[in-house]
Design an enzyme around this catalytic site. Sequence first.
Site, PDB file in Angstrom:
ATOM      1  N   LYS A 160       0.775  -1.229   0.123  1.00 39.82           N
ATOM      2  CA  LYS A 160       0.196  -0.060   0.137  1.00 39.82           C
ATOM      3  C   LYS A 160       0.851   1.282  -0.019  1.00 39.82           C
ATOM      4  O   LYS A 160       2.011   1.080   0.404  1.00 39.82           O
ATOM      5  CB  LYS A 160      -0.858   0.005   1.242  1.00 39.82           C
ATOM      6  N   HIS A 190      -1.308  -5.135   5.578  1.00 42.05           N
ATOM      7  CA  HIS A 190      -0.578  -6.029   6.515  1.00 42.05           C
ATOM      8  C   HIS A 190      -1.500  -6.396   7.814  1.00 42.05           C
ATOM      9  O   HIS A 190      -1.333  -7.290   8.539  1.00 42.05           O
ATOM     10  CB  HIS A 190       0.737  -5.327   7.119  1.00 42.05           C
ATOM     11  N   LYS A 194      -2.449 -10.101  10.598  1.00 43.17           N
ATOM     12  CA  LYS A 194      -2.581 -10.165  12.045  1.00 43.17           C
ATOM     13  C   LYS A 194      -3.483 -11.381  12.284  1.00 43.17           C
ATOM     14  O   LYS A 194      -4.633 -11.621  12.129  1.00 43.17           O
ATOM     15  CB  LYS A 194      -3.133  -8.894  12.629  1.00 43.17           C
ATOM     16  N   GLU A 228      -3.409   5.036  17.654  1.00 40.93           N
ATOM     17  CA  GLU A 228      -1.938   5.237  17.883  1.00 40.93           C
ATOM     18  C   GLU A 228      -1.307   6.253  18.677  1.00 40.93           C
ATOM     19  O   GLU A 228      -1.725   7.163  18.701  1.00 40.93           O
ATOM     20  CB  GLU A 228      -1.389   5.349  16.248  1.00 40.93           C
ATOM     21  N   ASP A 247      -4.635   6.895   4.637  1.00 38.06           N
ATOM     22  CA  ASP A 247      -3.493   6.005   5.082  1.00 38.06           C
ATOM     23  C   ASP A 247      -4.136   4.805   5.665  1.00 38.06           C
ATOM     24  O   ASP A 247      -3.679   3.770   5.747  1.00 38.06           O
ATOM     25  CB  ASP A 247      -2.630   6.833   6.234  1.00 38.06           C
ATOM     26  N   HIS A 252      -6.927  -0.894   5.875  1.00 36.64           N
ATOM     27  CA  HIS A 252      -7.087  -1.447   7.246  1.00 36.64           C
ATOM     28  C   HIS A 252      -8.611  -1.402   7.912  1.00 36.64           C
ATOM     29  O   HIS A 252      -8.879  -2.421   8.299  1.00 36.64           O
ATOM     30  CB  HIS A 252      -5.950  -0.729   8.149  1.00 36.64           C
ATOM     31  N   LYS A 352      -3.378   9.625  14.945  1.00 36.26           N
ATOM     32  CA  LYS A 352      -1.864   9.403  15.440  1.00 36.26           C
ATOM     33  C   LYS A 352      -1.796  10.365  16.738  1.00 36.26           C
ATOM     34  O   LYS A 352      -2.744  11.044  17.034  1.00 36.26           O
ATOM     35  CB  LYS A 352      -1.014  10.241  14.603  1.00 36.26           C
TER      36      LYS A 352
HETATM   37  C1  BG6 Z   1       0.383   1.618   8.048  1.00 40.81           C
HETATM   38  C2  BG6 Z   1       0.342   3.307   8.073  1.00 40.81           C
HETATM   39  O1  BG6 Z   1      -0.255   1.138   6.907  1.00 40.81           O
HETATM   40  O2  BG6 Z   1      -0.113   1.075   9.330  1.00 40.81           O
HETATM   41  C3  BG6 Z   1       1.027   3.856   9.297  1.00 40.81           C
HETATM   42  O3  BG6 Z   1       0.770   3.663   6.725  1.00 40.81           O
HETATM   43  C4  BG6 Z   1       0.422   2.955  10.610  1.00 40.81           C
HETATM   44  O4  BG6 Z   1       0.767   5.070   9.126  1.00 40.81           O
HETATM   45  C5  BG6 Z   1       0.375   1.581  10.357  1.00 40.81           C
HETATM   46  O5  BG6 Z   1       0.950   3.562  11.658  1.00 40.81           O
HETATM   47  C6  BG6 Z   1      -0.453   0.981  11.738  1.00 40.81           C
HETATM   48  O6  BG6 Z   1      -0.299  -0.256  11.841  1.00 40.81           O
HETATM   49  P1  BG6 Z   1       0.044  -1.135  12.954  1.00 40.81           P
HETATM   50  O7  BG6 Z   1       0.206  -2.461  12.506  1.00 40.81           O
HETATM   51  O8  BG6 Z   1       0.697  -0.578  13.910  1.00 40.81           O
HETATM   52  O9  BG6 Z   1      -1.453  -1.011  13.358  1.00 40.81           O
END
Ligand code: BG6
Length: 501
Positions: A160, A190, A194, A228, A247, A252, A352
């Site tokens: 991505k 990704h 998980k 986050e 993003d 996600h 964030k």
């Molecule tokens: C990424 C984003 O795809 O996923 C990031 O670009 C983000 O900005 C991250 O921090 C979050 O992934 P995870 O696995 O930490 O929840």
Amino acid sequence: MKNNSIPAAPPCTLFLFGANGDLVKRLLMPALYNLSRDGLLDRNLRIIGVDHNAASAQAFADRLHAFMRQREQGGEGADRQLDDKVWARLAKRLDYLTGDFLDPATYAAIAARVSKTSHGNAIFYLATAPRFFPEVARRLGEAGLLDESQGGFRRLVVEKPFGTDLASAEALNACLLKVMSERQIYRIDHYLGKETVQNILVSRFSNGLFESFWNNHYIDHVQITAAETVGVETRGGFYDGTGALRDMVPNHLFQLLAMVAMEPPAAFAADAVRSEKAKVIGAIRPWSTKMALKNSVRGQYVAGKQGRKRLAGYRQEPNVAADSQTETYVALKVMIDNWRWVGVPFYLRTGKRMSVRDTEIAICFKPAPYAQFRESEAERPKPNYLKIQIQPNEGMWFDLQAKRPGPELVMENVELGFAYKDFFQMTPATGYETLIYDCLTGDQTLFQRADNIENGWRAVQPFLDAWACGGEVHEYPAGKDGPQAGDELLARDKREWHSLG
Ligand code: BG6
């Protein structure tokens, strides 16, 4: 994922485009190390880094080794001791190719490196800046490297961001599909690597109990949060042109939404699962501009504190414009127009620099009729929540009401829970292990199909369009859970966010 009954993946030459980038050292190499440790890589798997900087295979391996050591010593992703023997085995597989992604000579050199001992199987992993995705795919096609007629498989992994809006995602899909078939394309999200995300489907569809109340008769609304604590760190340049919505949401958060909301697939097979996901994401109601503005909140963090630590505001982060209007927080209300979910709002938020790291799905059930308690001192019963925590404290919890022991009728919130760590030995993993293994074995279930991606963009496009015409970006102090307006989005519907943590 160590399991002695899992066979090693077939042999292959794995080309990592963007070999000197962050993704390769932070996630792909540790994942390949874990797969190698668990005996899941064939002895003839070769890994070839491709990038424009001149380097030898030895220098490439040394650099990765230094990072893995640093990681082991408490750096980012520290989990366990690096086993020298495992590393030595992995290092033997590594090679490096210096090449410009736009130069046809690079592709001739790649063709010469596809190993005969891997039956001509090759995977091209695009861990590059997104502008190279169509360029590399086209050149691989022109060089005949995506041709499977000689028997070996040829696959392309695309990271991505897959496009920046609906039109660009459609254009990228069209470009990829010109040179290969959908079967050869592995679009990564990704979150699907998980364990806790994969478990949503297993919990829903292997426990008959859930299906009986998994609908608009019993569920009041659903909240999906990815909070986050980190800021944009060194990624200001990328993030400032992207923002929280692009993003995190069409990829996600929509994957989480799909897992919660999709219908049972006819089989746990790639196309059956992906068709149900595409259907449910495709059923998200497209808002008009006015409704998109009403049902979305954008926020940006300003200077604040986390405990005693002072945190800079977003606009003070490196490579961020001093007058940036980019959102670092977004909250949305979406509706799914199908029989199961009609009338059930899905509230999504991500940000964030929030107070805690917490990715969770909170399913809020309709309250019990409370006529029985009218004459008593008891307050109106609180709604029951099912919380599915994706990270960091992985598990599932039901909030129930119970009578506090004593002469009075007083209700208290109690929790019925399952924490992964209490039942399973959780081997530290990056989440990429499963995805790489699945790509090597040709299982596309956990990868996004073209229609999944396009439906996701189609659902967020009204917000992008509405924001282009106006709307406010609300400030929130770093270390807090978003702007007040994010709470008002739910308060207006007489609801509130499930508390984080
Ligand atoms: C990424 C984003 O795809 O996923 C990031 O670009 C983000 O900005 C991250 O921090 C979050 O992934 P995870 O696995 O930490 O929840």
